[in-house]
Write a protein that holds these residues in place. Structure first.
Motif, PDB file in Angstrom:
ATOM      1  N   ASN A  53       0.600  -1.242   0.057  1.00  0.00           N
ATOM      2  CA  ASN A  53       0.136   0.061   0.147  1.00  0.00           C
ATOM      3  C   ASN A  53       0.845   1.354  -0.050  1.00  0.00           C
ATOM      4  N   ALA A  54       1.910   1.207   0.546  1.00  0.00           N
ATOM      5  CA  ALA A  54       2.664   2.405   0.733  1.00  0.00           C
ATOM      6  C   ALA A  54       3.249   3.012  -0.667  1.00  0.00           C
ATOM      7  N   ASP A  55       3.702   1.903  -1.495  1.00  0.00           N
ATOM      8  CA  ASP A  55       4.120   2.361  -2.639  1.00  0.00           C
ATOM      9  C   ASP A  55       3.363   2.563  -3.931  1.00  0.00           C
ATOM     10  N   LEU A  56       2.070   1.773  -3.975  1.00  0.00           N
ATOM     11  CA  LEU A  56       1.252   1.706  -4.959  1.00  0.00           C
ATOM     12  C   LEU A  56       0.193   2.699  -5.065  1.00  0.00           C
ATOM     13  N   ARG A  57      -0.130   3.253  -4.005  1.00  0.00           N
ATOM     14  CA  ARG A  57      -1.222   4.084  -3.809  1.00  0.00           C
ATOM     15  C   ARG A  57      -0.693   5.605  -3.478  1.00  0.00           C
ATOM     16  N   SER A  58      -1.861   6.488  -4.075  1.00  0.00           N
ATOM     17  CA  SER A  58      -1.407   7.822  -3.450  1.00  0.00           C
ATOM     18  C   SER A  58      -2.637   8.386  -2.518  1.00  0.00           C
ATOM     19  N   ARG A  59      -2.326   9.242  -1.803  1.00  0.00           N
ATOM     20  CA  ARG A  59      -3.258   9.891  -0.990  1.00  0.00           C
ATOM     21  C   ARG A  59      -3.897  10.900  -1.677  1.00  0.00           C
ATOM     22  N   GLU A  60      -5.097  11.233  -1.945  1.00  0.00           N
ATOM     23  CA  GLU A  60      -5.854  12.237  -2.558  1.00  0.00           C
ATOM     24  C   GLU A  60      -4.840  13.143  -3.919  1.00  0.00           C
ATOM     25  N   PRO A  61      -4.851  12.222  -4.638  1.00  0.00           N
ATOM     26  CA  PRO A  61      -3.798  12.810  -5.895  1.00  0.00           C
ATOM     27  C   PRO A  61      -4.277  14.139  -6.711  1.00  0.00           C
ATOM     28  N   VAL A  62      -5.734  14.072  -6.775  1.00  0.00           N
ATOM     29  CA  VAL A  62      -6.393  15.313  -7.292  1.00  0.00           C
ATOM     30  C   VAL A  62      -6.100  16.505  -6.512  1.00  0.00           C
ATOM     31  N   LEU A  63      -6.653  16.336  -5.169  1.00  0.00           N
ATOM     32  CA  LEU A  63      -6.484  17.439  -4.399  1.00  0.00           C
ATOM     33  C   LEU A  63      -5.098  17.946  -4.226  1.00  0.00           C
ATOM     34  N   ALA A  64      -4.283  17.225  -3.986  1.00  0.00           N
ATOM     35  CA  ALA A  64      -2.964  17.591  -3.811  1.00  0.00           C
ATOM     36  C   ALA A  64      -2.334  18.118  -4.886  1.00  0.00           C
ATOM     37  N   VAL A  65      -2.444  17.461  -6.059  1.00  0.00           N
ATOM     38  CA  VAL A  65      -1.826  18.100  -7.227  1.00  0.00           C
ATOM     39  C   VAL A  65      -2.464  19.536  -7.565  1.00  0.00           C
ATOM     40  N   GLY A  66      -3.667  19.658  -7.309  1.00  0.00           N
ATOM     41  CA  GLY A  66      -4.590  21.170  -7.351  1.00  0.00           C
ATOM     42  C   GLY A  66      -3.880  22.116  -6.632  1.00  0.00           C
TER      43      GLY A  66
END
Lengths: 139, 405
Positions: free
Chosen positions: B157-170
């Motif tokens: 889970n640590a490497d293959l998932r991102s937390r809230e990618p849309v919000l963070a990138v925005g």
């Protein structure tokens, strides 16, 4: 001519990318690397201002940034090791019991796609094994 | 600055480039690329992210070349700068998008090395060496050790998932757009330069009256006349340029440079031009006002760029901005100058030496001197911090026994 503004723009980009990495990645080590990259962006700003004003104060600040980053790295890596000993993973989400009260636990809905591991290659024997000389010892 | 002047500045910058493509292109393409490449459970083909990433890098280069208000000639310095900056940004993006933490650490090493190149371009060789030794040599190797110690097989889970990618990138790219637009507002002087060159043209023109005032019909001599639309826009743009210059007034100690005198002169001249209707006999006054605007704006711009008076060139707060042949030849006041000197303002080419001040040649000696005179307490505190951190790291990681389960 390359002016201070160009360096400030590069520093801003590095800082932003570090910020995004810190917010999205879930591996503790990658999060920490992202924080270090934000520091690099700030360091570029300091050195560029030092060049712009023609004095050494910006470079001195960058030196302190490096010192603090080294301290940070030491402490953080020690923390990561002790956290890893407890839960056997570097995923930050296993520590989400520490979250604010009244917020739901986040769960991972989508299953991970498992990629088949490459098997270790097996080497076939070929030719004749050479005769090894007896080991000489002087004992 | 009066609050009512702020919208003028916005107007002056956004009229010809409403969408600000130089900022919009790298930000939007970069956001798409990072969002696309971030680790995610469903596999995305690498192709789309790579295209968006290339567009974003090209857009960033375009912003650096064009968006900051000056063209960059192809010197060795520029080539090195773009090489190091491009490498740093490329590997930074690879670092945050790579699912393998070991490769992320190596990408971070590349970011650090490129940053060291930028330090060298900025005349900081000691910092370059220190950063390579401490970051690339010590910190990253320690990271690799930890990655090795905590290596786990299979997908995690640590490497293959991102937390809230849309919000963070925005969030990140809105911040980046804000910073880039801020840099543009501060360092892009093209609106000021166009006002200066236009006022010089107007002042030197033979037919100031026909360019400035509406054409009179025959027989209307002596009747009050109005400004032409072009002259009106010139007046409003010079007002905006002056307000822009006033945003960056020098520190109070630098008042002796004549900042206030020039600002007041330009304000008076603009107010004079706004005072319609004109009479036929006002032509000389208009010409003088235009020239005052040109000279004042040039002077303010030079001071803002760090153009302190130096040998051979004198910036007099009263007179024209002009080249003095002999050092120490003080210019007379504006009124005392001969008319022909007044009518041909000499605009100085920006002197490259003025934009960047000289650094001490012995970098390490100068750094040590500043470190142990001005920042002695900070050095002591940093040493204490390092000691405490060492003790803390040993205490935290020292226990050999496993945590009881």
């Amino acid at each position: 001519m390359i002016t201070i503004s160009h360096y400030l723009a590069v520093g801003a980009v590095l800082f932003t990318l570090g910020l995004i990495g810190f917010l999205t990645r879930r591996n503790l080590i990658v999060m920490f690397l992202s924080a270090e990259m934000m520091l690099q962006g700030v360091a570029i700003n300091f050195v560029a201002f030092s060049r712009h004003h023609g004095n050494m104060h910006g470079q001195v600040f960058t030196l302190f940034i490096i010192a603090v980053a080294a301290c940070e790295a030491g402490i953080a890596l020690a923390l990561f090791l002790s956290l890893y000993r407890k839960k056997r993973t570097l995923d930050v989400s296993v520590w989400q019991d520490l979250r604010e009260a009244g917020i739901d636990e986040t769960t991972d809905a989508q299953p991970l796609t498992t990629t088949p591991e490459d098997a270790d290659p097996i080497l076939t024997k070929a030719g004749i094994a050479p005769k090894r000389p007896l080991e000489e010892t002087n004992v | 600055m009066r609050p009512s002047e702020a919208p003028l500045i916005l107007l002056a910058d956004t009229t010809d480039n409403a969408l600000n493509w130089t900022v919009l292109t790298p930000v939007v393409a970069g956001a798409l690329a990072i969002w696309y490449l971030l680790p995610s459970p469903q596999k995305r083909p690498l192709f789309g992210g790579a295209i968006a990433g290339v567009v974003a890098l090209a857009g960033l280069a375009g912003f650096l070349l064009q968006g900051l208000g000056q063209t960059v000639p192809a010197t060795v310095e520029a080539i090195l700068f773009f090489g190091f900056a491009g490498t740093a940004v490329l590997f930074a993006a690879l670092m945050i998008t790579n699912p393998n933490p070991g490769r992320s650490a190596l990408c971070f090493a590349m970011v650090v090395l490129s940053t060291c190149g930028l330090f060298l371009l900025l005349a900081a060789p000691f910092l370059m060496a220190a950063t390579i030794i401490i970051y690339a040599g010590a910190i990253i190797v320690t990271f690799l050790f930890v990655i090795m110690l905590s290596h786990q097989n299979g997908p995690s889970n640590a490497d293959l998932r991102s937390r809230e990618p849309v919000l963070a990138v925005g969030t990140g790219f809105v911040l980046l757009a804000t910073l880039l637009v801020g840099l543009q507002r501060v360092y892009d002087n093209r609106s000021v330069e166009s006002v200066i060159s236009e006022s010089i043209q107007l002042a030197a023109s033979e037919k100031v009256d026909s360019e400035y005032l509406t054409v009179r019909k025959d027989g209307d001599m002596g009747k009050p006349v109005e400004l032409t639309p072009r002259a009106k826009s010139f007046v409003s743009r010079s007002k905006a340029a002056l307000a822009r210059m006033k945003l960056a007034a020098p520190e109070p100690g630098d008042k002796a440079l004549g900042w206030d005198i020039r600002v007041r002169a330009a304000e008076n001249a603009i107010a004079d031009l706004e005072r319609t209707p004109f009479k036929d006999s006002d032509m000389d006054a208009i010409r003088d006002d235009t020239m005052t605007i040109a000279a004042s704006l040039t002077y303010l711009k030079r001071i803002r760029e760090g153009g302190i008076p130096h040998e051979g060139v004198t910036l007099s707060p009263y007179g024209q901005v002009r080249q003095i042949t002999k050092p120490g030849d003080n210019p007379e006041s504006f009124a005392e100058q001969p008319p022909e000197a007044r009518s041909t303002p000499v605009l100085l080419e920006p002197d490259p030496d003025l934009k960047m001040k000289k650094m001490p040649s012995a970098n390490i000696a100068a750094l040590g001197r500043v470190l142990f005179t001005d920042h002695l307490l900070a050095v002591e505190l940093a040493g204490t911090l390092l000691l405490v951190a060492t003790v803390g790291a040993i205490v935290i990681a020292g226990g050999r026994r496993e945590h009881p389960r």
